[in-house]
Scaffold this motif. Structure first.
Motif, PDB file in Angstrom:
ATOM      1  N   VAL A  85      -5.590   4.765   5.897  1.00 19.39           N
ATOM      2  CA  VAL A  85      -5.449   3.318   5.800  1.00 19.39           C
ATOM      3  C   VAL A  85      -5.194   2.723   7.176  1.00 19.39           C
ATOM      4  O   VAL A  85      -4.505   3.318   8.013  1.00 19.39           O
ATOM      5  CB  VAL A  85      -4.273   2.961   4.860  1.00 19.39           C
ATOM      6  CG1 VAL A  85      -4.095   1.448   4.748  1.00 19.39           C
ATOM      7  CG2 VAL A  85      -4.483   3.587   3.489  1.00 19.39           C
ATOM      8  N   ALA A 116       0.800  -1.228   0.000  1.00 18.20           N
ATOM      9  CA  ALA A 116       0.000   0.000   0.000  1.00 18.20           C
ATOM     10  C   ALA A 116       0.829   1.272   0.000  1.00 18.20           C
ATOM     11  O   ALA A 116       0.301   2.348  -0.282  1.00 18.20           O
ATOM     12  CB  ALA A 116      -0.936   0.003   1.213  1.00 18.20           C
ATOM     13  N   ALA A 117       2.118   1.189   0.317  1.00 15.15           N
ATOM     14  CA  ALA A 117       2.936   2.395   0.377  1.00 15.15           C
ATOM     15  C   ALA A 117       3.672   2.690  -0.924  1.00 15.15           C
ATOM     16  O   ALA A 117       4.395   3.681  -1.006  1.00 15.15           O
ATOM     17  CB  ALA A 117       3.944   2.291   1.520  1.00 15.15           C
ATOM     18  N   THR A 142      -0.377   3.787  -2.997  1.00 16.59           N
ATOM     19  CA  THR A 142      -0.782   5.025  -2.331  1.00 16.59           C
ATOM     20  C   THR A 142      -1.981   5.682  -3.007  1.00 16.59           C
ATOM     21  O   THR A 142      -2.787   6.353  -2.347  1.00 16.59           O
ATOM     22  CB  THR A 142       0.378   6.025  -2.285  1.00 16.59           C
ATOM     23  OG1 THR A 142       0.901   6.212  -3.601  1.00 16.59           O
ATOM     24  CG2 THR A 142       1.479   5.543  -1.363  1.00 16.59           C
ATOM     25  N   PRO A 198      -3.033   0.148   8.766  1.00 21.17           N
ATOM     26  CA  PRO A 198      -1.837  -0.573   8.305  1.00 21.17           C
ATOM     27  C   PRO A 198      -1.579  -1.872   9.050  1.00 21.17           C
ATOM     28  O   PRO A 198      -1.959  -2.040  10.213  1.00 21.17           O
ATOM     29  CB  PRO A 198      -0.718   0.433   8.581  1.00 21.17           C
ATOM     30  CG  PRO A 198      -1.190   1.163   9.802  1.00 21.17           C
ATOM     31  CD  PRO A 198      -2.693   1.254   9.673  1.00 21.17           C
ATOM     32  N   LEU A 214       0.813   5.558   6.039  1.00 24.06           N
ATOM     33  CA  LEU A 214      -0.443   4.979   5.570  1.00 24.06           C
ATOM     34  C   LEU A 214      -1.631   5.516   6.359  1.00 24.06           C
ATOM     35  O   LEU A 214      -2.693   5.791   5.790  1.00 24.06           O
ATOM     36  CB  LEU A 214      -0.395   3.455   5.652  1.00 24.06           C
ATOM     37  CG  LEU A 214       0.499   2.732   4.647  1.00 24.06           C
ATOM     38  CD1 LEU A 214       0.331   1.219   4.779  1.00 24.06           C
ATOM     39  CD2 LEU A 214       0.185   3.166   3.217  1.00 24.06           C
ATOM     40  N   VAL A 217      -5.304   3.094  -2.410  1.00 25.85           N
ATOM     41  CA  VAL A 217      -5.970   3.150  -1.107  1.00 25.85           C
ATOM     42  C   VAL A 217      -6.872   4.372  -1.013  1.00 25.85           C
ATOM     43  O   VAL A 217      -7.978   4.302  -0.443  1.00 25.85           O
ATOM     44  CB  VAL A 217      -4.949   3.127   0.050  1.00 25.85           C
ATOM     45  CG1 VAL A 217      -4.177   1.815   0.058  1.00 25.85           C
ATOM     46  CG2 VAL A 217      -3.990   4.311   0.016  1.00 25.85           C
ATOM     47  N   ASN A 256       6.513   2.637   7.524  1.00 23.47           N
ATOM     48  CA  ASN A 256       5.576   3.371   6.665  1.00 23.47           C
ATOM     49  C   ASN A 256       4.147   3.376   7.218  1.00 23.47           C
ATOM     50  O   ASN A 256       3.241   3.894   6.557  1.00 23.47           O
ATOM     51  CB  ASN A 256       5.559   2.759   5.257  1.00 23.47           C
ATOM     52  CG  ASN A 256       6.765   3.171   4.431  1.00 23.47           C
ATOM     53  OD1 ASN A 256       7.246   4.301   4.558  1.00 23.47           O
ATOM     54  ND2 ASN A 256       7.259   2.280   3.601  1.00 23.47           N
ATOM     55  N   HIS A 257       3.942   2.841   8.398  1.00 17.72           N
ATOM     56  CA  HIS A 257       2.577   2.744   8.927  1.00 17.72           C
ATOM     57  C   HIS A 257       1.969   4.109   9.238  1.00 17.72           C
ATOM     58  O   HIS A 257       0.776   4.341   8.965  1.00 17.72           O
ATOM     59  CB  HIS A 257       2.548   1.833  10.154  1.00 17.72           C
ATOM     60  CG  HIS A 257       2.631   0.384   9.805  1.00 17.72           C
ATOM     61  ND1 HIS A 257       2.382  -0.630  10.708  1.00 17.72           N
ATOM     62  CD2 HIS A 257       2.936  -0.248   8.636  1.00 17.72           C
ATOM     63  CE1 HIS A 257       2.531  -1.807  10.125  1.00 17.72           C
ATOM     64  NE2 HIS A 257       2.877  -1.597   8.868  1.00 17.72           N
ATOM     65  N   GLY A 292      -4.053  -1.862   4.588  1.00 17.03           N
ATOM     66  CA  GLY A 292      -2.901  -1.879   3.682  1.00 17.03           C
ATOM     67  C   GLY A 292      -1.663  -2.447   4.331  1.00 17.03           C
ATOM     68  O   GLY A 292      -1.414  -2.218   5.515  1.00 17.03           O
TER      69      GLY A 292
END
Length: 315
Positions: free
Chosen positions: A186, A150-151, A156, A188, A181, A159, A177-178, A171
């Motif tokens: 999102v 998702a990142a 990106t 994560p 997100l 989502v 990267n949480h 995601g």
């Protein structure tokens, strides 16, 4: 004009700037003076030779599928834009070449005022891909969607577009990267072993659809979805062995039919993206922007898989 190309398969260092003849807009096309253009993961795989048995290329290969810039040439039959207009869009599938000072676009939309040139330059390909897959999965209000990877550049955008349809979005990404997100709305979780259990904890009633942007985890994704028909991948060429649809696009024949078992391009998504951007509901995270002359460094960053969002080249 200057254009990014490679003349052999190999590491990022084979990418270089070359002098090329400027293209011209044909019927139904426009030419833009490029301000920014996108670098896709798919083209780094083409360059490395990883896809040579699936998608062979003719050398020299001029890269770039999406771009944003100022219209400076309008082909016959085009009535919705004029010279001087600011647009973003997609180059022809068989021509590409958008990583250059000038590019011909076959589909386009006005550049949203909310987007910088860098954001607009990296938007169109991810918007088209996201729309195509979300349409196939029939994602809508009340659905729960898992986006694997998702990142990334497509993830990106996917989502946000899924959320705009009213879906709840989970995601996967590396833990660092949480927070990123979450800023996109999102929920994560990490990828890798135990994914099914982690998703089940977040969504005890299951998920309605899975959009795979990363590859390499189809058995787990099918188990999470409960049906391979509810999984679509854009990154895993083993899809058929798992009963999963691999979504990709290809040129059309003289009747307008898609050839090669591919999906029709979802260019209607460009207009939807403009509306969402102007409403503040769609942004294009840009991980890094490189000048054309540093295209090899851009490829190297893309291959690191550590870039959240899109990587773009600026002209």
């Amino acid at each position: 004009m200057r254009a990014v190309q490679f003349s052999e398969y190999g590491p990022p260092g084979v990418v270089h700037i070359a002098e090329a003849e400027a293209p011209h807009a044909g019927p139904g096309e426009i030419r833009i003076a490029v301000r920014a253009s996108g670098l896709s993961v798919g083209e780094t795989r083409l360059r490395s030779g990883a896809l040579r048995d699936v998608v062979p290329v003719a050398f020299p290969y001029r890269s770039g599928f999406d771009a944003a810039g100022v219209v400076d040439e309008v082909g016959s039959g085009v009535t919705d834009v004029g010279v001087g207009d600011e647009v973003f869009g997609i180059a022809g599938m068989t021509v590409r070449g958008a990583n250059a000072e000038f590019a011909v676009l076959t589909s386009w939309a006005p550049r949203p005022s909310a987007w910088s040139w860098e954001e607009a330059g990296g938007a169109a390909g991810a918007v088209e891909t996201s729309t195509r897959v979300l349409d196939r999965l029939a994602v809508g209000a009340g659905h729960t969607v898992l986006v694997q990877g998702a990142a990334g550049g497509v993830g990106t955008i996917a989502v946000q577009m899924a959320a705009a349809r009213g879906a709840r979005v989970i995601g996967t990404a590396s833990e660092h990267n949480h927070a990123f997100l979450r800023s996109l709305g999102v929920e994560p979780t990490t990828y890798g072993p135990g994914l099914a259990e982690r998703v089940r904890a977040l969504a005890p009633d299951g998920v309605d659809a899975v959009f795979d942007c990363a590859g390499g985890a189809l058995p787990d994704l099918v188990a999470i979805a409960g049906d391979p028909a509810r999984v679509v991948t854009i990154a895993d060429f083993t899809a058929a062995a798992h009963g999963v649809h691999l979504s990709h696009t290809a040129p059309v024949d003289e009747t307008g039919a898609v050839v090669g078992g591919a999906d029709a391009m979802a260019v209607h998504g460009l207009g939807s993206a403009v509306a969402l951007a102007e409403q503040g509901r769609l942004r294009v995270p840009v991980a890094a922007a490189f000048p054309l002359a540093e295209a090899a460094a851009a490829h190297e960053l893309s291959e690191s898989r550590h870039a959240p969002g899109r990587i773009v080249l600026v002209s």
